[in-house]
Design a protein around this motif. Structure first.
Motif, mmCIF file in Angstrom:
data_model
loop_
_atom_site.group_PDB
_atom_site.id
_atom_site.type_symbol
_atom_site.label_atom_id
_atom_site.label_comp_id
_atom_site.label_asym_id
_atom_site.label_seq_id
_atom_site.Cartn_x
_atom_site.Cartn_y
_atom_site.Cartn_z
ATOM 1 N N ASN A 59 67.012 66.264 -1.150
ATOM 2 C CA ASN A 59 66.196 67.251 -0.440
ATOM 3 C C ASN A 59 67.001 68.501 -0.139
ATOM 4 O O ASN A 59 68.126 68.651 -0.602
ATOM 5 N N SER A 60 66.404 69.406 0.627
ATOM 6 C CA SER A 60 66.996 70.718 0.936
ATOM 7 C C SER A 60 67.243 71.535 -0.321
ATOM 8 O O SER A 60 68.212 72.295 -0.414
ATOM 9 N N ILE A 61 66.359 71.365 -1.321
ATOM 10 C CA ILE A 61 66.409 72.204 -2.518
ATOM 11 C C ILE A 61 65.538 73.426 -2.254
ATOM 12 O O ILE A 61 64.361 73.300 -1.917
ATOM 13 N N GLU A 62 66.123 74.591 -2.378
ATOM 14 C CA GLU A 62 65.400 75.825 -2.104
ATOM 15 C C GLU A 62 64.183 75.948 -3.013
ATOM 16 O O GLU A 62 64.297 75.847 -4.239
ATOM 17 N N GLY A 63 63.007 76.122 -2.412
ATOM 18 C CA GLY A 63 61.787 76.278 -3.188
ATOM 19 C C GLY A 63 61.039 74.984 -3.430
ATOM 20 O O GLY A 63 59.934 75.006 -3.980
ATOM 21 N N ILE A 64 61.614 73.853 -3.054
ATOM 22 C CA ILE A 64 60.948 72.560 -3.212
ATOM 23 C C ILE A 64 60.843 71.927 -1.828
ATOM 24 O O ILE A 64 61.858 71.574 -1.232
ATOM 25 N N GLU A 65 59.645 71.813 -1.324
ATOM 26 C CA GLU A 65 59.456 71.341 0.046
ATOM 27 C C GLU A 65 59.640 69.831 0.183
ATOM 28 O O GLU A 65 60.231 69.351 1.144
ATOM 29 N N GLN A 66 59.153 69.064 -0.795
ATOM 30 C CA GLN A 66 59.184 67.623 -0.671
ATOM 31 C C GLN A 66 60.511 67.060 -1.182
ATOM 32 O O GLN A 66 61.105 67.614 -2.102
ATOM 33 N N PRO A 67 60.995 65.956 -0.595
ATOM 34 C CA PRO A 67 62.182 65.291 -1.142
ATOM 35 C C PRO A 67 61.903 64.788 -2.553
ATOM 36 O O PRO A 67 60.788 64.376 -2.875
#
Length: 357
Positions: free
Chosen positions: A100-108
């Protein structure tokens, strides 16, 4: 965003992977390890040194293994190691792992691994950057920008039992530089050739002197003869791009090579004959064939095809780098070579391969 994830539950070493157009969005990413009975998940930094902020196409590959891959082998497969970090983690059968905490991707992003054997594990994350071989020589300023665009960063994540570290020193590397060639090729594509034998045969068939083999291949049966005699394999009319060519040292090493479409059929497959005595093939850009025999005298990269069988498969796998920040999506093509027993019933070369429209 529709994250391109592939989880192959039937593979002997389960793999997980996806690719993005810009590594920057992964610089703050975390690996989440959750246990059902605990409220808080463990969060582990993917890139503590923030090396991913430099920005490149990036492939994320995670493998669940019985033992770690030799670091020298990882360098051959994925390129120069930029940095690594290793975490000791305790897992239970119901534990889950996500990113998670990927910029631009809200869901894990769920890894899909389940039913862990309870115990201590090591989670190793190493960052690698592979660079086209053309960049090994001096470059003009405009070429440097092209090389940066062609470079690929791999976030290579491996999970293995902690006890495997005790035997790590006894594991030797298997991969060599001749098992992976990463370079750029023009619109013509490339050939894999047994150049010494091919040169003699070309002279026998069309005589000495300067020849344009591109024209010769199009006008007569020269290419058919060379293919039938196992002196070359061709990927003809391929989109101009940077490709990886892999030839694995053995079947066990092949299981560690994670390319997109894991456990699935390749996008395309070429079938060729390889002469029994051939153990290495030179990788030659097609446009160089216009100046024969000078082309045959150059020092080209070689790819290992050791073995006894006379059948050579060339499988094309294409991983798509998706964008979450407005950049253009782009492919990561890989050609994987395998040698098999017996002669091929029919030679089926790769021709007019469209990787980029």
């Amino acid at each position: 965003m529709n994250t391109p994830i592939h989880t192959n539950q039937l593979h002997m070493n389960p793999n997980f992977g996806f690719a993005l157009a810009d590594s920057i969005v992964l610089a703050e990413a975390k690996v989440n390890i959750s246990h059902p009975e605990e409220k808080d998940a463990f969060q582990l930094e993917v890139d503590p040194g923030r090396r991913l902020k430099d920005g490149r196409k990036v492939s994320v590959i995670a493998q669940q293994l019985d033992a770690p891959i030799h670091r020298d082998d990882a360098v051959i497969i994925y390129g120069q190691e930029l940095g690594s970090v290793q975490y000791s983690v305790f897992l239970k059968p119901e534990s889950t792992i996500s990113l998670n905490s990927i910029e631009g991707i809200e869901q894990p992003v769920q890894w899909g691994w389940t039913d862990f054997a309870e115990g201590e594990y090591e989670l190793r994350i190493s960052l690698h950057r592979k660079t086209p071989r053309i960049a090994e020589g001096p470059l003009e300023p405009e070429q440097e920008a092209m090389v940066k665009y062609a470079q690929v960063v791999t976030v290579f994540i491996t999970l293995f039992p902690s006890e495997a570290i005790q035997h790590q020193s006894a594991v030797s590397s298997k991969w060599s530089r001749d098992h992976h060639v990463f370079d750029g090729y023009g619109r013509g594509g490339f050939i894999l050739a047994d150049l010494p034998r091919m040169s003699k045969r070309v002279e026998q068939l069309i005589g000495t002197g300067d020849h344009n083999l591109i024209e010769q291949f199009g006008e007569g049966d020269l290419s058919d003869n060379l293919l039938a005699e196992g002196l070359m394999a061709i990927a003809w009319g391929v989109s101009p791009w940077c490709y990886s060519l892999y030839s694995t040292p053995d079947k066990q090493a092949a299981s560690t090579l994670a390319v997109d479409k894991l456990g699935e059929d390749p996008e395309l497959r070429g079938v060729y004959r390889v002469a029994p005595a051939v153990q290495q093939l030179s990788v030659v850009p097609v446009h160089e064939l216009a100046n024969w025999p000078a082309c045959a005298e150059k020092d080209w990269p070689v790819i290992d095809v050791s073995g006894e069988g006379e059948t050579l498969y060339m499988d094309l796998h294409v991983q798509i780098c998706e964008s979450v920040n407005g950049l253009h999506e782009s492919p990561l093509p890989s050609f994987v070579l395998t040698r098999s027993q017996g002669r091929p019933e029919e030679i089926s070369p790769l021709i007019d391969v469209v990787i980029v429209d």
